[in-house]
Write an enzyme that holds these catalytic residues in place. Structure first.
Site, PDB file in Angstrom:
ATOM      1  N   LEU A   1     -46.227 -12.854  78.059  1.00 26.05           N
ATOM      2  CA  LEU A   1     -46.864 -13.563  76.839  1.00 26.05           C
ATOM      3  C   LEU A   1     -46.955 -14.850  77.172  1.00 26.05           C
ATOM      4  O   LEU A   1     -47.869 -15.576  76.580  1.00 26.05           O
ATOM      5  CB  LEU A   1     -46.202 -13.120  75.658  1.00 26.05           C
ATOM      6  CG  LEU A   1     -46.492 -12.079  74.677  1.00 26.05           C
ATOM      7  CD1 LEU A   1     -45.595 -12.121  73.551  1.00 26.05           C
ATOM      8  CD2 LEU A   1     -47.957 -12.240  74.281  1.00 26.05           C
TER       9      LEU A   1
ATOM     10  N   HIS B   1     -30.366  -1.857  85.194  1.00 26.37           N
ATOM     11  CA  HIS B   1     -29.501  -2.225  84.160  1.00 26.37           C
ATOM     12  C   HIS B   1     -28.833  -0.751  83.491  1.00 26.37           C
ATOM     13  O   HIS B   1     -28.143  -1.023  82.570  1.00 26.37           O
ATOM     14  CB  HIS B   1     -29.832  -3.055  83.125  1.00 26.37           C
ATOM     15  CG  HIS B   1     -30.227  -4.429  83.679  1.00 26.37           C
ATOM     16  ND1 HIS B   1     -30.821  -5.628  83.182  1.00 26.37           N
ATOM     17  CD2 HIS B   1     -29.617  -5.145  84.889  1.00 26.37           C
ATOM     18  CE1 HIS B   1     -30.868  -6.718  83.942  1.00 26.37           C
ATOM     19  NE2 HIS B   1     -29.853  -6.368  84.945  1.00 26.37           N
TER      20      HIS B   1
ATOM     21  N   TYR C   1     -25.012   1.083  70.486  1.00 29.97           N
ATOM     22  CA  TYR C   1     -25.836   1.768  71.422  1.00 29.97           C
ATOM     23  C   TYR C   1     -26.199   3.143  71.047  1.00 29.97           C
ATOM     24  O   TYR C   1     -27.171   3.635  71.434  1.00 29.97           O
ATOM     25  CB  TYR C   1     -25.005   1.925  72.852  1.00 29.97           C
ATOM     26  CG  TYR C   1     -25.116   0.680  73.503  1.00 29.97           C
ATOM     27  CD1 TYR C   1     -26.274   0.192  74.277  1.00 29.97           C
ATOM     28  CD2 TYR C   1     -24.007  -0.079  73.542  1.00 29.97           C
ATOM     29  CE1 TYR C   1     -26.051  -1.020  75.092  1.00 29.97           C
ATOM     30  CE2 TYR C   1     -24.159  -1.355  74.026  1.00 29.97           C
ATOM     31  CZ  TYR C   1     -25.174  -1.890  74.947  1.00 29.97           C
ATOM     32  OH  TYR C   1     -25.194  -2.922  75.604  1.00 29.97           O
TER      33      TYR C   1
ATOM     34  N   GLN D   1     -35.492  -3.446  84.325  1.00 25.15           N
ATOM     35  CA  GLN D   1     -34.325  -3.929  83.507  1.00 25.15           C
ATOM     36  C   GLN D   1     -34.100  -3.123  82.260  1.00 25.15           C
ATOM     37  O   GLN D   1     -33.015  -3.364  81.714  1.00 25.15           O
ATOM     38  CB  GLN D   1     -34.411  -5.418  83.383  1.00 25.15           C
ATOM     39  CG  GLN D   1     -34.564  -6.326  84.642  1.00 25.15           C
ATOM     40  CD  GLN D   1     -34.941  -7.602  84.489  1.00 25.15           C
ATOM     41  OE1 GLN D   1     -33.925  -8.520  84.140  1.00 25.15           O
ATOM     42  NE2 GLN D   1     -35.802  -7.948  84.105  1.00 25.15           N
TER      43      GLN D   1
ATOM     44  N   ARG E   1     -29.622   2.314  69.322  1.00 32.06           N
ATOM     45  CA  ARG E   1     -30.606   2.072  70.119  1.00 32.06           C
ATOM     46  C   ARG E   1     -30.899   3.453  70.917  1.00 32.06           C
ATOM     47  O   ARG E   1     -32.184   3.573  71.039  1.00 32.06           O
ATOM     48  CB  ARG E   1     -29.982   1.003  71.394  1.00 32.06           C
ATOM     49  CG  ARG E   1     -29.461  -0.149  70.995  1.00 32.06           C
ATOM     50  CD  ARG E   1     -30.529  -1.315  70.672  1.00 32.06           C
ATOM     51  NE  ARG E   1     -31.118  -1.246  69.483  1.00 32.06           N
ATOM     52  CZ  ARG E   1     -30.301  -1.400  68.299  1.00 32.06           C
ATOM     53  NH1 ARG E   1     -29.023  -2.206  68.196  1.00 32.06           N
ATOM     54  NH2 ARG E   1     -30.906  -1.445  67.105  1.00 32.06           N
TER      55      ARG E   1
ATOM     56  N   ALA F   1     -48.650  -7.422  77.093  1.00 28.57           N
ATOM     57  CA  ALA F   1     -48.535  -6.489  78.266  1.00 28.57           C
ATOM     58  C   ALA F   1     -49.531  -5.315  78.102  1.00 28.57           C
ATOM     59  O   ALA F   1     -50.293  -4.793  79.014  1.00 28.57           O
ATOM     60  CB  ALA F   1     -46.985  -5.649  78.385  1.00 28.57           C
TER      61      ALA F   1
ATOM     62  N   ASP G   1     -34.362   1.644  78.028  1.00 27.53           N
ATOM     63  CA  ASP G   1     -35.026   2.518  77.507  1.00 27.53           C
ATOM     64  C   ASP G   1     -35.744   3.816  78.591  1.00 27.53           C
ATOM     65  O   ASP G   1     -35.810   3.292  79.447  1.00 27.53           O
ATOM     66  CB  ASP G   1     -36.419   2.023  76.430  1.00 27.53           C
ATOM     67  CG  ASP G   1     -37.210   1.236  77.282  1.00 27.53           C
ATOM     68  OD1 ASP G   1     -37.858   2.018  78.173  1.00 27.53           O
ATOM     69  OD2 ASP G   1     -37.525   0.120  77.003  1.00 27.53           O
TER      70      ASP G   1
HETATM   71  P1  OAD Z   1     -35.792 -11.097  77.415  1.00 27.83           P
HETATM   72  O1  OAD Z   1     -35.862 -10.643  75.804  1.00 27.83           O
HETATM   73  O2  OAD Z   1     -34.827 -12.024  77.865  1.00 27.83           O
HETATM   74  O3  OAD Z   1     -37.529 -11.641  77.684  1.00 27.83           O
HETATM   75  C1  OAD Z   1     -38.415 -10.835  77.197  1.00 27.83           C
HETATM   76  C2  OAD Z   1     -39.840 -11.600  77.790  1.00 27.83           C
HETATM   77  O4  OAD Z   1     -41.065 -10.538  77.347  1.00 27.83           O
HETATM   78  C3  OAD Z   1     -40.046 -12.906  77.297  1.00 27.83           C
HETATM   79  O5  OAD Z   1     -40.291 -13.581  78.338  1.00 27.83           O
HETATM   80  C4  OAD Z   1     -41.225 -12.802  76.363  1.00 27.83           C
HETATM   81  O6  OAD Z   1     -42.092 -13.711  76.511  1.00 27.83           O
HETATM   82  C5  OAD Z   1     -41.935 -11.699  77.256  1.00 27.83           C
HETATM   83  N1  OAD Z   1     -42.903 -10.770  76.100  1.00 27.83           N
HETATM   84  C6  OAD Z   1     -42.357 -10.373  74.724  1.00 27.83           C
HETATM   85  N2  OAD Z   1     -43.281  -9.546  74.220  1.00 27.83           N
HETATM   86  C7  OAD Z   1     -44.303  -9.451  75.229  1.00 27.83           C
HETATM   87  C8  OAD Z   1     -45.561  -8.602  75.257  1.00 27.83           C
HETATM   88  N3  OAD Z   1     -46.026  -7.834  74.377  1.00 27.83           N
HETATM   89  N4  OAD Z   1     -46.347  -8.720  76.601  1.00 27.83           N
HETATM   90  C9  OAD Z   1     -45.636  -9.444  77.417  1.00 27.83           C
HETATM   91  N5  OAD Z   1     -44.592  -9.936  77.558  1.00 27.83           N
HETATM   92  C10 OAD Z   1     -43.828 -10.075  76.386  1.00 27.83           C
HETATM   93  O7  OAD Z   1     -35.655  -9.687  78.376  1.00 27.83           O
HETATM   94  P2  OAD Z   1     -35.403  -9.409  79.671  1.00 27.83           P
HETATM   95  O8  OAD Z   1     -35.969 -10.752  80.432  1.00 27.83           O
HETATM   96  O9  OAD Z   1     -35.898  -8.242  79.818  1.00 27.83           O
HETATM   97  O10 OAD Z   1     -29.707  -6.590  80.271  1.00 27.83           O
HETATM   98  O11 OAD Z   1     -33.965  -9.590  79.783  1.00 27.83           O
HETATM   99  C11 OAD Z   1     -33.175  -9.326  80.853  1.00 27.83           C
HETATM  100  C12 OAD Z   1     -31.798  -8.661  80.529  1.00 27.83           C
HETATM  101  O12 OAD Z   1     -31.123  -9.344  79.755  1.00 27.83           O
HETATM  102  C13 OAD Z   1     -32.022  -7.464  79.903  1.00 27.83           C
HETATM  103  O13 OAD Z   1     -32.190  -6.204  80.833  1.00 27.83           O
HETATM  104  C14 OAD Z   1     -30.596  -7.130  79.368  1.00 27.83           C
HETATM  105  C15 OAD Z   1     -30.221  -8.684  78.872  1.00 27.83           C
HETATM  106  O14 OAD Z   1     -29.018  -8.868  78.899  1.00 27.83           O
HETATM  107  C16 OAD Z   1     -28.866  -5.530  79.668  1.00 27.83           C
HETATM  108  O15 OAD Z   1     -28.789  -5.293  78.638  1.00 27.83           O
HETATM  109  C17 OAD Z   1     -27.830  -5.124  80.610  1.00 27.83           C
END
Ligand code: OAD
Length: 239
Positions: A204, A110, A57, A92, A60, A221, A95
């Site tokens: 995406l 989160h 962390y 979620q 990060r 995005a 950052d």
């Molecule tokens: P993920 O890494 O699971 O998913 C990221 C999503 O973003 C995927 O569906 C990609 O297709 C999409 N993506 C990637 N690049 C993109 C772009 N340029 N434009 C649009 N979409 C894009 O991340 P989260 O769903 O946020 O929790 O993960 C949920 C939680 O899992 C996080 O908050 C984290 C982790 O455990 C904690 O750390 C507490």
């Protein structure tokens, strides 16, 4: 709360920050910056290897200084400022790019990289520097009790009551850049839809929860979010 327009709730995930250069959680290798997610995002992982988790962390947190909000973050801040109804952004992401782009009505469900807390007395405070197993809590004075203020697996997300209440009253629910694999956030679309909201997914690619949405916008995005914000603001102004 303003009531002169439809209420919007936006949920964001790692995809909204990807084009700023912050790695998503579930990359193609299934690792988060080279680590298994459960090693660096669970209380058990922290108990097992606290030094590794602190270092993870710290990196990060330091990396936040090298990145900037992108056009998707800015578009959401613009929507919040111009929207005539109630607005809530639930992220979620840990950052701070939403607030740096100008978002004000947001919940970090989160937690936040730029906060730490004490496991002994529960105090939490903003912190930009490194933490270690020797860090001292400024509130109770204990050492070795400071941890990142991040919601790890098995822990309760922040402000859930408020989020659920807003999902029940919103007219439009938008989910951006999240894979729909982590609950409770992955279930927000069902809650909103059950209460009659129009639901839109922006990503995406298809996700684990795509089928639950009424509409989908596919693409990066930084392109899809500004376009959707324009569309929402134009549609509202022409009424
Ligand atoms: P993920 O890494 O699971 O998913 C990221 C999503 O973003 C995927 O569906 C990609 O297709 C999409 N993506 C990637 N690049 C993109 C772009 N340029 N434009 C649009 N979409 C894009 O991340 P989260 O769903 O946020 O929790 O993960 C949920 C939680 O899992 C996080 O908050 C984290 C982790 O455990 C904690 O750390 C507490």
């Amino acid at each position: 709360m303003k009531s002169d327009g439809p209420e919007i709730v936006v949920l964001t995930g790692a995809g909204v920050s990807a084009e700023s250069g912050i790695a998503t959680f579930r990359g193609t290798d299934g690792l988060w910056e080279g680590h298994r997610i459960e090693d660096v995002a669970s209380p058990e992982g922290f108990d097992r290897k606290p030094q590794l988790v602190h270092r993870f962390y710290n990196l990060r947190r330091a990396a936040l200084r090298t990145v900037q909000p992108n056009a998707a973050h800015s578009a959401l801040a613009r929507l919040e400022a111009a929207w005539p109804g109630a607005f809530l952004l639930v992220t979620q992401n840990v950052d701070d790019l939403h607030e740096r782009a100008g978002s004000r009505r947001l919940i970090h469900m989160h937690g936040e990289l730029r906060n730490v807390r004490c496991t002994a007395c529960s105090a939490s405070w903003p912190w930009e520097e490194e933490t270690s197993t020797h860090s001292r809590c400024p509130s109770c004075g204990d050492t070795g009790t400071v941890r990142p203020d991040i919601v790890w697996f098995g822990e309760m997300p922040i402000d859930m009551d408020r989020i659920i209440a807003r999902l029940a009253t919103c007219a439009i629910f938008i989910s951006i850049g999240t894979s729909g694999q982590v609950y409770p956030a992955a279930g927000f679309v069902d809650t909103a839809a059950r209460h009659g909201a129009r639901t839109i997914e922006v990503n995406l690619a298809g996700t684990a929860t795509s089928k639950a949405f009424h509409e989908r916008r596919t693409g990066p995005a930084t392109e899809t979010v500004p376009a959707l914000v324009d569309e929402l603001l134009n549609a509202h102004h022409s009424h």
